[in-house]
Write a protein that holds these residues in place. Structure first.
Motif, mmCIF file in Angstrom:
data_model
loop_
_atom_site.group_PDB
_atom_site.id
_atom_site.type_symbol
_atom_site.label_atom_id
_atom_site.label_comp_id
_atom_site.label_asym_id
_atom_site.label_seq_id
_atom_site.Cartn_x
_atom_site.Cartn_y
_atom_site.Cartn_z
ATOM 1 N N LEU A 78 -3.097 74.360 18.301
ATOM 2 C CA LEU A 78 -2.456 73.754 17.134
ATOM 3 C C LEU A 78 -3.495 73.357 16.084
ATOM 4 O O LEU A 78 -3.308 73.587 14.879
ATOM 5 C CB LEU A 78 -1.683 72.504 17.556
ATOM 6 C CG LEU A 78 -0.205 72.658 17.873
ATOM 7 C CD1 LEU A 78 0.348 71.322 18.364
ATOM 8 C CD2 LEU A 78 0.560 73.129 16.653
ATOM 9 N N GLY A 79 -4.574 72.741 16.533
ATOM 10 C CA GLY A 79 -5.625 72.332 15.613
ATOM 11 C C GLY A 79 -6.201 73.511 14.849
ATOM 12 O O GLY A 79 -6.418 73.443 13.635
ATOM 13 N N LYS A 80 -6.434 74.599 15.538
ATOM 14 C CA LYS A 80 -6.973 75.790 14.876
ATOM 15 C C LYS A 80 -5.992 76.330 13.841
ATOM 16 O O LYS A 80 -6.387 76.761 12.752
ATOM 17 C CB LYS A 80 -7.315 76.853 15.924
ATOM 18 C CG LYS A 80 -8.531 76.481 16.756
ATOM 19 C CD LYS A 80 -8.890 77.549 17.775
ATOM 20 C CE LYS A 80 -10.155 77.148 18.536
ATOM 21 N NZ LYS A 80 -10.491 78.133 19.595
ATOM 22 N N ALA A 81 -4.702 76.275 14.166
ATOM 23 C CA ALA A 81 -3.685 76.718 13.207
ATOM 24 C C ALA A 81 -3.653 75.811 11.980
ATOM 25 O O ALA A 81 -3.265 76.234 10.888
ATOM 26 C CB ALA A 81 -2.315 76.748 13.878
ATOM 27 N N MET A 82 -4.079 74.559 12.151
ATOM 28 C CA MET A 82 -4.132 73.598 11.048
ATOM 29 C C MET A 82 -5.445 73.692 10.275
ATOM 30 O O MET A 82 -5.687 72.931 9.342
ATOM 31 C CB MET A 82 -3.950 72.174 11.598
ATOM 32 C CG MET A 82 -2.588 71.937 12.219
ATOM 33 S SD MET A 82 -2.509 70.431 13.249
ATOM 34 C CE MET A 82 -2.764 69.148 12.038
ATOM 35 N N GLY A 83 -6.316 74.605 10.690
ATOM 36 C CA GLY A 83 -7.593 74.789 10.005
ATOM 37 C C GLY A 83 -8.699 73.883 10.486
ATOM 38 O O GLY A 83 -9.721 73.729 9.814
ATOM 39 N N ILE A 84 -8.545 73.296 11.663
ATOM 40 C CA ILE A 84 -9.546 72.377 12.204
ATOM 41 C C ILE A 84 -10.507 73.136 13.112
ATOM 42 O O ILE A 84 -10.080 73.868 14.014
ATOM 43 C CB ILE A 84 -8.877 71.227 12.976
ATOM 44 C CG1 ILE A 84 -7.990 70.405 12.039
ATOM 45 C CG2 ILE A 84 -9.920 70.342 13.649
ATOM 46 C CD1 ILE A 84 -7.134 69.389 12.748
ATOM 47 N N GLU A 85 -11.794 72.970 12.872
ATOM 48 C CA GLU A 85 -12.822 73.550 13.738
ATOM 49 C C GLU A 85 -13.414 72.431 14.588
ATOM 50 O O GLU A 85 -14.016 71.495 14.060
ATOM 51 C CB GLU A 85 -13.914 74.225 12.907
ATOM 52 C CG GLU A 85 -13.469 75.479 12.174
ATOM 53 C CD GLU A 85 -13.070 76.609 13.120
ATOM 54 O OE1 GLU A 85 -13.679 76.702 14.203
ATOM 55 O OE2 GLU A 85 -12.151 77.371 12.777
ATOM 56 N N PHE A 86 -13.217 72.522 15.878
ATOM 57 C CA PHE A 86 -13.735 71.492 16.778
ATOM 58 C C PHE A 86 -15.194 71.775 17.112
ATOM 59 O O PHE A 86 -15.578 72.921 17.336
ATOM 60 C CB PHE A 86 -12.900 71.432 18.054
ATOM 61 C CG PHE A 86 -11.474 71.007 17.823
ATOM 62 C CD1 PHE A 86 -11.164 69.695 17.522
ATOM 63 C CD2 PHE A 86 -10.443 71.934 17.879
ATOM 64 C CE1 PHE A 86 -9.860 69.308 17.290
ATOM 65 C CE2 PHE A 86 -9.130 71.554 17.660
ATOM 66 C CZ PHE A 86 -8.839 70.235 17.363
ATOM 67 N N GLU A 87 -16.000 70.697 17.160
ATOM 68 C CA GLU A 87 -17.423 70.837 17.471
ATOM 69 C C GLU A 87 -17.675 70.870 18.973
ATOM 70 O O GLU A 87 -18.738 71.272 19.416
ATOM 71 C CB GLU A 87 -18.201 69.676 16.849
ATOM 72 C CG GLU A 87 -18.166 69.658 15.323
ATOM 73 C CD GLU A 87 -18.927 68.491 14.744
ATOM 74 O OE1 GLU A 87 -19.013 67.444 15.434
ATOM 75 O OE2 GLU A 87 -19.435 68.611 13.618
ATOM 76 N N LYS A 88 -16.687 70.436 19.738
ATOM 77 C CA LYS A 88 -16.853 70.347 21.193
ATOM 78 C C LYS A 88 -15.790 71.180 21.897
ATOM 79 O O LYS A 88 -14.751 71.502 21.323
ATOM 80 C CB LYS A 88 -16.725 68.892 21.663
ATOM 81 C CG LYS A 88 -17.713 67.935 21.028
ATOM 82 C CD LYS A 88 -17.446 66.510 21.489
ATOM 83 C CE LYS A 88 -18.414 65.525 20.861
ATOM 84 N NZ LYS A 88 -18.127 64.131 21.267
ATOM 85 N N ASP A 89 -16.057 71.523 23.141
ATOM 86 C CA ASP A 89 -15.051 72.125 24.012
ATOM 87 C C ASP A 89 -14.153 70.986 24.494
ATOM 88 O O ASP A 89 -14.558 70.155 25.298
ATOM 89 C CB ASP A 89 -15.742 72.816 25.191
ATOM 90 C CG ASP A 89 -14.752 73.479 26.145
ATOM 91 O OD1 ASP A 89 -13.594 73.011 26.262
ATOM 92 O OD2 ASP A 89 -15.133 74.472 26.799
ATOM 93 N N LEU A 90 -12.921 70.927 23.983
ATOM 94 C CA LEU A 90 -12.076 69.773 24.262
ATOM 95 C C LEU A 90 -11.577 69.739 25.702
ATOM 96 O O LEU A 90 -11.268 68.665 26.216
ATOM 97 C CB LEU A 90 -10.902 69.725 23.286
ATOM 98 C CG LEU A 90 -11.273 69.537 21.811
ATOM 99 C CD1 LEU A 90 -10.056 69.114 21.006
ATOM 100 C CD2 LEU A 90 -12.390 68.516 21.635
ATOM 101 N N VAL A 91 -11.483 70.891 26.351
ATOM 102 C CA VAL A 91 -11.130 70.886 27.771
ATOM 103 C C VAL A 91 -12.246 70.226 28.566
ATOM 104 O O VAL A 91 -12.012 69.340 29.395
ATOM 105 C CB VAL A 91 -10.865 72.313 28.286
ATOM 106 C CG1 VAL A 91 -10.709 72.310 29.810
ATOM 107 C CG2 VAL A 91 -9.615 72.900 27.633
ATOM 108 N N GLU A 92 -13.467 70.616 28.272
ATOM 109 C CA GLU A 92 -14.625 70.024 28.949
ATOM 110 C C GLU A 92 -14.724 68.529 28.656
ATOM 111 O O GLU A 92 -14.967 67.713 29.561
ATOM 112 C CB GLU A 92 -15.893 70.745 28.476
ATOM 113 C CG GLU A 92 -17.168 70.276 29.143
ATOM 114 C CD GLU A 92 -18.388 71.018 28.615
ATOM 115 O OE1 GLU A 92 -19.431 70.365 28.432
ATOM 116 O OE2 GLU A 92 -18.295 72.243 28.391
ATOM 117 N N THR A 93 -14.506 68.152 27.386
ATOM 118 C CA THR A 93 -14.557 66.738 26.992
ATOM 119 C C THR A 93 -13.471 65.933 27.703
ATOM 120 O O THR A 93 -13.722 64.835 28.216
ATOM 121 C CB THR A 93 -14.388 66.607 25.466
ATOM 122 O OG1 THR A 93 -15.426 67.330 24.815
ATOM 123 C CG2 THR A 93 -14.433 65.144 25.045
ATOM 124 N N GLY A 94 -12.248 66.481 27.723
ATOM 125 C CA GLY A 94 -11.139 65.791 28.369
ATOM 126 C C GLY A 94 -11.354 65.595 29.858
ATOM 127 O O GLY A 94 -11.064 64.524 30.404
#
Length: 310
Positions: free
Chosen positions: A231-247
């Motif tokens: 969803l974030g990528k579809a909203m144009g957001i580029e994450f700096e971290k691997d959110l699965v790993e972070t979570g």
């Protein structure tokens, strides 16, 4: 700084305690037995990492009784009480006040700003494990305490100097404060933990141990994170971290028996943030044409089983 904390639960109570212990002028907005107990005995902060402290140098009152104008107002209520917070802010806050909602639900600052155009409503999020243990007592079960806040893209940066100064104030109070230049990304990154953790925990009715070991519960948790990332990528957001790993890192560091506030509310038969943490993702999926089958599955389960509390 002068602070008003609207909401005296696990989030607001912890913030009020830390800021008061650092010597700031803090007023906590509370109600019911919790308010009465704090008035009589002070606010008790019970933790595993710094012991138990009783805070007496804070003020506490109802929303109607509040008469001051603070530098910063942290909004710390559940999403279903947001209308109450908006009414309070409209009536009591001034143009010189930074309003920072730190709710679990993504995008709350924008929702508030639309209804409060003359004020400055930032977006924010908080990482904390806290709950009301008894009237007047807040239990912070883990030392994790981070507050991230910032202006949305295109928002007028009124009160910018105060917003920058707040970061140092929070850090000096042993709160990991961060003034973000990309709050949409950072708030969705936090949502990508708290929403999947609450959704998976509620769906399977399990505590943190089950989500810390391989099995369907952990697979669901990581799958939900991936859907939020999409969803974030579809909203144009580029994450700096691997959110699965972070979570997974956050989840695996939790103490045994940990649960989310949504789970606890559901188990106690109370109103919960299910609509904001689960249904909202399904709606965003429809808006951005992103498949979210796991969220859809949990949302369908919630509609069938949580009619009174969702």
């Amino acid at each position: 700084m002068k602070f008003c904390i609207f909401g005296a639960g696990g989030t607001g109570g912890v913030l009020a305690a830390y800021l008061s212990l650092a010597g700031h002028d803090v007023t906590l907005i509370a109600r019911g037995k919790h308010l009465a107990a704090i008035r009589e005995n002070g606010l008790t902060l019970h933790t595993n990492h710094r012991g138990t402290e009783i805070i007496r140098n804070l003020q506490v009152c109802t929303a109607a009784e509040y008469e001051d104008v603070p530098d910063v107002c942290f909004v710390c209520v559940k999403y279903y009480n947001l209308a109450d917070a908006i009414s309070f802010v409209r009536e009591k806050m001034g143009k010189g006040t930074l309003i920072i909602p730190v709710l679990n639900v993504f995008g709350t600052g924008g929702v508030m700003q639309e209804q409060l155009p003359e004020l400055t409503c930032l977006d924010g999020c908080i990482y904390v494990m806290g709950e009301i243990e008894a009237p007047g007592v807040i239990y912070q079960s883990d030392k994790m305490l981070r507050v991230i806040y910032g202006y949305r893209p295109g928002q007028r940066q009124d009160l910018l100097t105060m917003a920058r100064d707040l970061e140092k104030v929070l850090q000096a109070a042993e709160i990991r404060g961060h003034f973000s230049d990309n709050i949409v990304r950072d708030a969705l990154q936090k949502f990508a933990y708290v929403s999947p953790a609450g959704a998976a925990g509620a769906y399977f009715n399990v505590t943190s141990e089950k989500l810390q070991q391989n099995g369907p519960e952990r697979e669901m948790f990581t799958g939900l994170i991936k859907e939020v990332v999409a969803l974030g990528k579809a909203m144009g957001i580029e994450f700096e971290k691997d959110l699965v790993e972070t979570g997974l890192k956050i989840m695996d560091a939790l103490k045994p028996g940990s649960t989310t506030s949504m789970q606890r509310d559901i188990l106690r038969g109370r109103q919960s943030e299910f609509a904001g943490l689960v249904t909202r993702v399904v709606e965003l999926g429809e808006t951005y044409h992103v498949p979210v089958p796991l969220y859809q599955k949990i949302n369908d389960w919630g509609k069938e089983n949580l009619q009174l509390h969702g």
